[in-house]
Design an enzyme around this catalytic site. Structure first.
Site, PDB file in Angstrom:
ATOM      1  N   PRO A   2       0.899  -1.214  -0.075  1.00 36.24           N
ATOM      2  CA  PRO A   2      -0.135  -0.024   0.011  1.00 36.24           C
ATOM      3  C   PRO A   2       0.642   1.177  -0.087  1.00 36.24           C
ATOM      4  CG  PRO A   2      -0.113  -1.200   2.069  1.00 36.24           C
ATOM      5  CD  PRO A   2       0.634  -2.049   1.253  1.00 36.24           C
ATOM      6  N   GLU A   3       0.474   1.801  -1.199  1.00 37.18           N
ATOM      7  CA  GLU A   3       1.221   3.507  -0.912  1.00 37.18           C
ATOM      8  C   GLU A   3       0.104   4.437  -0.897  1.00 37.18           C
ATOM      9  OE1 GLU A   3       3.676   4.016  -4.408  1.00 37.18           O
ATOM     10  OE2 GLU A   3       4.108   1.825  -4.623  1.00 37.18           O
ATOM     11  N   LYS A  57       1.803   7.401   4.401  1.00 40.83           N
ATOM     12  CA  LYS A  57       1.349   6.026   4.198  1.00 40.83           C
ATOM     13  C   LYS A  57       0.832   5.502   5.354  1.00 40.83           C
ATOM     14  CE  LYS A  57       4.919   5.198   0.858  1.00 40.83           C
ATOM     15  NZ  LYS A  57       6.437   4.350   0.541  1.00 40.83           N
ATOM     16  N   HIS A  96      -2.155 -14.656  10.371  1.00 42.11           N
ATOM     17  CA  HIS A  96      -1.206 -13.525   9.943  1.00 42.11           C
ATOM     18  C   HIS A  96      -1.854 -12.363  11.004  1.00 42.11           C
ATOM     19  CE1 HIS A  96       1.034 -15.784   7.515  1.00 42.11           C
ATOM     20  NE2 HIS A  96       0.198 -15.863   6.508  1.00 42.11           N
ATOM     21  N   ARG A 138       4.290 -10.303   6.769  1.00 51.28           N
ATOM     22  CA  ARG A 138       5.693 -10.062   6.935  1.00 51.28           C
ATOM     23  C   ARG A 138       6.055  -9.251   8.292  1.00 51.28           C
ATOM     24  NH1 ARG A 138       7.245  -9.226   0.880  1.00 51.28           N
ATOM     25  NH2 ARG A 138       9.233  -8.425   1.538  1.00 51.28           N
ATOM     26  N   ARG A 288      15.828  -0.529  -5.494  1.00 55.09           N
ATOM     27  CA  ARG A 288      14.415  -1.019  -5.761  1.00 55.09           C
ATOM     28  C   ARG A 288      14.426  -1.491  -7.056  1.00 55.09           C
ATOM     29  NH1 ARG A 288      11.941   2.104  -1.781  1.00 55.09           N
ATOM     30  NH2 ARG A 288      13.736   2.176  -0.137  1.00 55.09           N
TER      31      ARG A 288
END
Length: 299
Positions: A2-3, A57, A96, A138, A288
Site C-alpha cells: 500500500p502506497e 502512508k 497472520h 511479513r 529498488r
DNA sequence: ACGCGTGCCTGTTGGC
DNA sequence: TGCCAACAGGCACGCG
C-alpha cells in the site's frame, strides 16, 4: 504494497465502519507490532473512535478516552502486507493476525460514497459488535499509540515531507531539486514528499519521460514540474480506481483496487511500451526494482 | 550532512 | 516434480 492511493482507499472504507465505535478490548498477538505506546493501553479501553484519516502512508485513528482525558492516536504503518479487516465479534485470529480490537457500536459494511467499490448497505452485524483485525504476513507493519505531545518525539513523523496532493506542483518541483542522487530515490524519500512508493515513482517518471536513474540535480525545473504534475495526476487517478492490487492489497471491505490495469511500466519488465513499442527494461535504482522505457525515458 | 548498502520478514515465483 | 535461490520493498540503522 500500500502506497498513498491504497492507504487513502483503506481509510475511506474503514472510517465509516469504525468511526463512533467504542474500544472494548485489545489483543496483542505479536508484541513487536505494537511499536510504541503500550502504556496507553489502559486508556484505550472505553475510548471512542472519533476520526480515521491518512498522513503519508499511515492510517491514523483518533480516539477520545473516557473521563475527558487527552485524545489518543493510533498510527498504523502497513508496510508491504499490512491489512485491516472488520469481522463479527468473537472471530478467531487468522494465521497472520497481529492485533485485534474489540469494538462496540461499529457499523461494518456501511456505505461510503467516497469509493465506488464498497459493498454498501446497513451494518452487517445488527448489534454493532465487531472486531477490527490488523493482519500482517511479513510483520514489518506496526501500530504506535500516542498522545498529541508524542508526535514531536517521533523522528519519522516529524521529518515527513508535504502531502503531494495538497502541494502545488511548482513547490514540489523545488523540493525535488538539488539532491545529488537519482530522481527515483528522491521520489521515494519520505522527507521530500510523503506517500510515494515504488509503483507511483516508476509510473510518474514514465509519464514525465524522465529516466529513473537521472541525478535530480541534473534535471531542469520545468521537467521537475512536469514530474510533479504527472505524480499528482497518477495519484488522483489511482485513488479513483481504489488503488492498485498486486497480490496482497485489499481495502477494509476486502475488495481489490483496479489501478494495476493502468500500469505503464511497473511489473511490465520485458513487455513492449504501450507508447513507443520498445521493450521495457528492468533494473535496480535506489535499491529498488525499477522498470523504465528506453525510448520514452532517455534522460 | 548526505548517500548508500544491509537487515528485517515470509510467501510466491521461476530456474534447474 | 521437487527443491531452493531470488524476489518483493518501506524504513531503521550503520558505514564512509
Amino acid at each position: 504494497m500500500p502506497e498513498l492511493p491504497e492507504v487513502e482507499t483503506i481509510v475511506r472504507t474503514l472510517a465509516p465502519q469504525i468511526t463512533g465505535a467504542e474500544v472494548a478490548g485489545v489483543y496483542i498477538l505479536l508484541p513487536k507490532t505494537l511499536a510504541a505506546g503500550a502504556e496507553y493501553l489502559p486508556q484505550l479501553a472505553g475510548a471512542v473512535i472519533t476520526r480515521v484519516f491518512r498522513r503519508a502512508k499511515l492510517v491514523m485513528v483518533e480516539l477520545a478516552p473516557g473521563g475527558g482525558a487527552a485524545p489518543l492516536f493510533m498510527a498504523f504503518h502497513l508496510k508491504m502486507t499490512g491489512r485491516f479487516f472488520v469481522h463479527p465479534a468473537g472471530t478467531a485470529p487468522l494465521k497472520h493476525t497481529r492485533l485485534i480490537f474489540d469494538l462496540a457500536g461499529a457499523c461494518p459494511g456501511r456505505d461510503d460514497a467516497g469509493c465506488p467499490r464498497v459493498r454498501g448497505g446497513a451494518s452487517v452485524f445488527p448489534d454493532g459488535a465487531a472486531r477490527l483485525f490488523f493482519d500482517d504476513m511479513r510483520t514489518f507493519g506496526y501500530c504506535r499509540i500516542m498522545r498529541q505531545a508524542d508526535f514531536a518525539l517521533w523522528p519519522f513523523w516529524e521529518a515527513l515531507g508535504p502531502e503531494p496532493l495538497e502541494t502545488a506542483p511548482a513547490l514540489l518541483a523545488r523540493r525535488f531539486q538539488g539532491h545529488n542522487k537519482s530522481i527515483k530515490g528522491v521520489l521515494l524519500d519520505q522527507t521530500v514528499v510523503a506517500g510515494v512508493g515504488n509503483i507511483y515513482a516508476d509510473e510518474s517518471l514514465f509519464q514525465a519521460g524522465i529516466h529513473p536513474a537521472a541525478k535530480a540535480s541534473s534535471l531542469t525545473l520545468p521537467r521537475l514540474t512536469a514530474l510533479a504534475e504527472a505524480l499528482q495526476a497518477i495519484l488522483r487517478l489511482s485513488i479513483e480506481e481504489c488503488g492498485s492490487s498486486i497480490r496482497d492489497y485489499r481495502d477494509a471491505n476486502g475488495d481489490a483496487g483496479s489501478f494495476q490495469n493502468n500500469f505503464a511500466v511497473y511489473g511490465r519488465k520485458g513487455q513492449p511500451c504501450r507508447r513507443c513499442g520498445d521493450t521495457l527494461i528492468g533494473g535496480t535504482v535506489a535499491g529498488r526494482g525499477t522498470v523504465h522505457c528506453p525510448g520514452c525515458q532517455k534522460d
